[in-house]
Scaffold this active site. Structure first.
Site, PDB file in Angstrom:
ATOM      1  N   PHE A  18       0.886  -0.989   0.002  1.00 24.56           N
ATOM      2  CA  PHE A  18       0.036   0.019  -0.004  1.00 24.56           C
ATOM      3  C   PHE A  18       0.904   1.283  -0.079  1.00 24.56           C
ATOM      4  O   PHE A  18       1.766   1.552   0.684  1.00 24.56           O
ATOM      5  CB  PHE A  18      -0.951   0.082   1.282  1.00 24.56           C
ATOM      6  CG  PHE A  18      -1.902   0.889   1.137  1.00 24.56           C
ATOM      7  CD1 PHE A  18      -2.972   1.003   0.564  1.00 24.56           C
ATOM      8  CD2 PHE A  18      -1.753   2.199   1.682  1.00 24.56           C
ATOM      9  CE1 PHE A  18      -3.823   2.293   0.410  1.00 24.56           C
ATOM     10  CE2 PHE A  18      -2.593   3.373   1.738  1.00 24.56           C
ATOM     11  CZ  PHE A  18      -3.556   3.390   0.940  1.00 24.56           C
ATOM     12  N   ASP A  30       9.289   2.485   1.842  1.00 25.26           N
ATOM     13  CA  ASP A  30       8.302   3.177   2.390  1.00 25.26           C
ATOM     14  C   ASP A  30       7.985   3.132   3.886  1.00 25.26           C
ATOM     15  O   ASP A  30       7.398   1.889   4.223  1.00 25.26           O
ATOM     16  CB  ASP A  30       6.977   2.845   1.588  1.00 25.26           C
ATOM     17  CG  ASP A  30       5.525   3.508   2.096  1.00 25.26           C
ATOM     18  OD1 ASP A  30       5.540   4.130   3.006  1.00 25.26           O
ATOM     19  OD2 ASP A  30       4.859   3.277   1.314  1.00 25.26           O
ATOM     20  N   LYS A  53       2.127   9.606   8.290  1.00 24.71           N
ATOM     21  CA  LYS A  53       1.458   8.898   9.231  1.00 24.71           C
ATOM     22  C   LYS A  53       1.887   9.613  10.991  1.00 24.71           C
ATOM     23  O   LYS A  53       1.571  10.683  11.148  1.00 24.71           O
ATOM     24  CB  LYS A  53       1.260   7.571   9.328  1.00 24.71           C
ATOM     25  CG  LYS A  53       0.202   7.085   8.262  1.00 24.71           C
ATOM     26  CD  LYS A  53      -0.175   5.471   8.521  1.00 24.71           C
ATOM     27  CE  LYS A  53      -1.456   5.294   7.582  1.00 24.71           C
ATOM     28  NZ  LYS A  53      -0.938   4.548   6.109  1.00 24.71           N
TER      29      LYS A  53
END
Ligand SMILES: *Cc1c(COP(=O)(O)O)cnc(C)c1O
Length: 401
Positions: free
Chosen positions: A141, A226, A255
């Site tokens: 993702f 990532d 995040k």
């Protein structure tokens, strides 16, 4: 005059006003403190979703709130055509506490990955004879923008928006041979998550990243990590890559980095730092408000015992979840690193477990039909971990085998 917020039916209004792009849990959250949040009826919950791993310091952290308020009273935003002190303060912290040399700030994980993808494309043009392909993995993702959705290994996120961006080659996760086979003269980079978060809390074998690193060195490819979900302490070190003894060429963060304030970062080694003036930009990226918040979060990580708490609470959570295997027939195992963990179920009942857990006052997230994800704030206490797992155990017993 509009009604006061508390007397309005937010759920009904949402159904008629908001684009129906998300499946929401039928709970309206109005306030939080530490690991706890309250809904509009006054019911409290232990928050083991933490804004999807964003609220690193929990809710309404007084120090973070003060920093945000002070910055708002001083200077919320200036254009990136000017210099700003909070931006450079956070840049300095990130560079001195990572293996990377330069940073570019944006507002989200997708945007941070967009910049990484642009870096790989430009680097391929400059240094690898126009190579532009990026090898990515199944169940990855990387975000919801067109480029990042094109790089995301979940077909149902991509297919409605086809044709997707060319240049992404999918291989199995945790399979270095698959990367070797997929490498061609067109390959510029390999992009992976150190642990797949949204894909199901998938932890690769310990030698996966080291072998990828070696392959990228041999072939002259960029290794892009990532760390949007795994970074900023979530796995017990500031960055997950530290635990396997390698360094990426490019890394992305978002995040947890802003503690709940939108912030993304793309970091690169000097040799991969190919942007020149005019190549990239972001109106809000790294503005004083967001970077003041990010600086506070990073300081908590490097100046307090927060990382030790993540490791201790992560071990406790792992032990307690593993213990459920003996006590409840539904549980088949647990996996994860630090405070990013998944409970494996023998049946596809993760959504039901989560619904019942919410009813009993704990927020969780079904990351796959048979995996429930746990990602509390990094500040979570031992008592809160025990309380959460006790509730989950009673829910599992209620569902039975
Ligand atoms: C959440 C996530 C993203 C996307 O971040 P947004 O802030 O939602 O754009 C990208 N990569 C990983 C690994 C993520 O977990």
């Amino acid at each position: 005059m509009t009604q006061s917020r508390s007397t309005r039916d937010v759920k009904a209004l949402e159904a008629s006003l908001y684009m129906q792009a998300a499946r929401r849990v039928p709970v309206t959250l109005v306030r939080g403190e530490g690991t706890r949040v309250w809904d509009d009826t006054g019911k409290s919950y232990l928050d083991f979703v933490a804004g999807i791993a964003t609220n690193s310091l929990g809710h309404a952290h007084p120090g973070l709130a003060d920093v945000i308020a002070t910055q708002a009273h001083t200077l919320i935003h200036v254009s990136n055509i000017f210099y700003s002190e909070p931006q450079i303060e956070l840049a300095e912290l990130l560079i001195s506490h990572s293996a990377l040399d330069r940073v570019f700030f944006s507002n989200s994980g997708a945007e941070a990955n967009e910049a990484a993808i642009k870096i790989a494309r430009k680097w391929g043009k400059l240094h690898r004879d126009g190579a532009f392909e990026i090898i990515v993995t199944d169940h990855s993702f990387h975000g919801r923008t067109m480029a990042t959705v094109s790089a995301t290994g979940t077909p149902r996120y991509r297919d409605p928006f086809a044709p997707t961006l060319p240049g992404f080659v999918f291989v199995a996760y945790d399979d270095v041979d698959a990367v070797r086979r997929a490498t061609t003269p067109r390959t510029a980079a390999v992009m992976v998550e150190p642990v797949q978060g949204e894909g199901g809390v998938n932890v690769p074998k310990p030698d996966y990243l080291p072998q990828l690193r070696r392959w990228c060195d041999e072939q002259g490819l960029l290794l892009i990590l990532d760390e949007v979900q795994t970074g900023v302490g979530r796995t017990g070190t500031i960055w997950a890559y530290e635990q396997v003894g390698i360094e990426p060429d490019v890394m992305t963060s978002a995040k947890g980095i802003g503690g709940g304030v939108p912030l993304g970062a793309t970091l690169a080694k000097e040799h991969a730092s190919v942007f020149e003036p005019g190549d990239h930009g972001s109106t809000y990226g790294g503005n004083p408000l967001a970077t003041a918040a990010g600086t506070y979060v990073m300081r908590q990580l490097v100046e307090t015992d927060l990382l030790a708490n993540v490791r201790a609470r992560g071990e406790q959570l792992a032990r307690r979840l593993a213990g459920l295997e003996d006590r409840t027939p539904l549980v088949t195992g647990e996996r994860g690193v630090g405070l990013l963990r998944g409970l494996e179920l023998g049946k596809e009942v993760a959504a039901e477990v989560v619904t019942r857990a919410v009813g009993r006052g704990i927020l969780l997230n079904p990351v796959r039909p048979d995996v429930v994800r746990f990602m509390p704030p990094l500040t979570v206490t031992a008592g809160e971990i025990d309380e959460a797992v006790d509730i989950v155990e009673s829910v599992l017993q209620e569902i039975g085998s």
